[in-house]
Design a protein around this motif. Structure first.
Motif, mmCIF file in Angstrom:
data_model
loop_
_atom_site.group_PDB
_atom_site.id
_atom_site.type_symbol
_atom_site.label_atom_id
_atom_site.label_comp_id
_atom_site.label_asym_id
_atom_site.label_seq_id
_atom_site.Cartn_x
_atom_site.Cartn_y
_atom_site.Cartn_z
ATOM 1 N N ARG A 95 -3.820 -8.978 11.238
ATOM 2 C CA ARG A 95 -3.253 -7.573 10.114
ATOM 3 C C ARG A 95 -3.278 -6.717 12.448
ATOM 4 O O ARG A 95 -1.827 -6.165 11.859
ATOM 5 C CB ARG A 95 -4.244 -7.523 9.134
ATOM 6 N N TRP A 96 -4.439 -6.441 12.270
ATOM 7 C CA TRP A 96 -4.742 -5.475 13.082
ATOM 8 C C TRP A 96 -4.157 -6.286 14.866
ATOM 9 O O TRP A 96 -3.300 -5.329 15.250
ATOM 10 C CB TRP A 96 -5.984 -4.969 13.455
ATOM 11 N N THR A 99 -0.213 -5.257 14.723
ATOM 12 C CA THR A 99 -0.390 -4.066 14.047
ATOM 13 C C THR A 99 0.582 -4.188 13.187
ATOM 14 O O THR A 99 1.495 -3.793 12.462
ATOM 15 C CB THR A 99 0.766 -3.605 15.405
ATOM 16 N N ARG A 100 0.232 -4.458 12.125
ATOM 17 C CA ARG A 100 0.715 -4.331 10.535
ATOM 18 C C ARG A 100 0.258 -3.476 9.809
ATOM 19 O O ARG A 100 -0.482 -2.930 9.525
ATOM 20 C CB ARG A 100 1.012 -6.291 9.859
ATOM 21 N N THR A 101 1.647 -3.245 8.835
ATOM 22 C CA THR A 101 0.809 -1.809 7.748
ATOM 23 C C THR A 101 0.027 -1.809 7.137
ATOM 24 O O THR A 101 0.084 -3.154 6.566
ATOM 25 C CB THR A 101 2.222 -1.600 7.337
ATOM 26 N N GLY A 102 -1.412 -1.301 6.866
ATOM 27 C CA GLY A 102 -2.522 -1.710 6.345
ATOM 28 C C GLY A 102 -3.231 -2.267 7.389
ATOM 29 O O GLY A 102 -4.891 -2.249 6.646
ATOM 30 N N HIS A 105 -8.184 0.878 11.054
ATOM 31 C CA HIS A 105 -8.028 1.649 11.742
ATOM 32 C C HIS A 105 -9.189 1.732 12.534
ATOM 33 O O HIS A 105 -10.270 1.828 12.422
ATOM 34 C CB HIS A 105 -7.567 3.483 11.115
#
Length: 260
Positions: A95-96, A99-102, A105
């Motif tokens: 996911r990171w 660069t997917r939403t959610g 960080h």
């Protein structure tokens, strides 16, 4: 709760996103940052900038969907292969990477890296380099002779492993058995960079207590030597944190190389 009833990381799993929030986020209530963020980042930055460890391929074998410990390495290796023991960690990490939403960080960890390297103006470049360096994210299974069967990995110049052996090993013999799979993943004279928790028995994610193998510095040193490694550097950071969330007494950092 007795240690025998603690859940096993690679068998029972846990909420990988909650793990990141508890142990590796930039929230002010995260009391472990000195050991989980700063200690690895500072030592890895010093290790790689010394210029003695570099090459084509680095394999990462670490707990959870963490990525922060690899920022220092992406400057010195063309290809990073990440192996994870659970599907949930793979999904969270991808996911990171995509660069997917959610996605979690990691900006605070990136900032620590560029500060440690004295390159504060390269904050955005660091994340882009990290994403481009990670070529593969795959499942591994230490119960198999070849941990990514039926595939094969090219021999690596370096392996980084953060606390994975601590949580997949049921006892000291099991730790040595799992560690014994590392040399075959390395080129001759290849390096192993190992982080572990000293004298811990569990960590907590939500309502779950996850098993950690208890060992001391002498044990892990002897285990490495027994598998044909020569220890180049060893540092121990005793914790000042007292918490019922994670009962470790210190963090160990070891750089070693494969003798043959």
């Amino acid at each position: 709760m007795e240690s025998s009833t603690h859940k096993l990381y690679h068998v029972d799993g846990f909420d990988s996103r909650e793990f990141l929030e508890i142990y590796l986020s930039d929230k002010p209530e995260v009391v472990f940052a000195e050991e989980t963020l700063k200690f690895p980042i500072e030592n890895l930055t010093k290790t790689f900038t010394a210029g003695l460890i570099r090459g084509e391929i680095l394999i990462d074998l670490s707990i959870a969907p963490m990525i922060h410990h690899l920022y220092a390495a992406c400057e010195f290796f063309k290809h990073i292969i990440v192996l994870k023991a659970t599907d949930r960690c793979i999904l969270e990490l991808k996911r990171w990477l995509n660069t997917r939403t959610g996605a979690f960080h990691w900006g605070h960890a990136t900032q620590l890296h560029v500060d440690a390297e004295g390159k504060r103006e390269q904050l955005q470049d660091k994340e882009e380099k990290m994403r481009s360096a990670v070529q593969h994210v795959m499942k591994c299974d230490f119960e198999k002779e070849n941990i990514i069967e039926p595939l094969d990995l090219p021999p690596a110049d370096c392996i980084i492993s953060v606390c994975l052996l601590d949580v997949i090993s049921k006892d000291h013999d099991d730790f040595r058995r799992c560690l014994g799979k590392f040399p075959r993943l390395l080129k001759p004279r290849g390096h192993l960079i190992l982080f572990g928790t000293l004298n811990a028995t569990y960590f907590t994610v939500g309502k779950d207590k996850i098993h950690i193998l208890r060992y001391d510095e002498d044990f892990v040193r002897n285990a490495l030597v027994g598998e044909g490694f020569v220890i180049d550097c060893c540092k121990v950071k005793e914790t000042k944190v007292v918490s019922d969330v994670w009962d470790y007494k210190g963090i160990i950092f070891i750089v070693a190389h494969k003798e043959k």
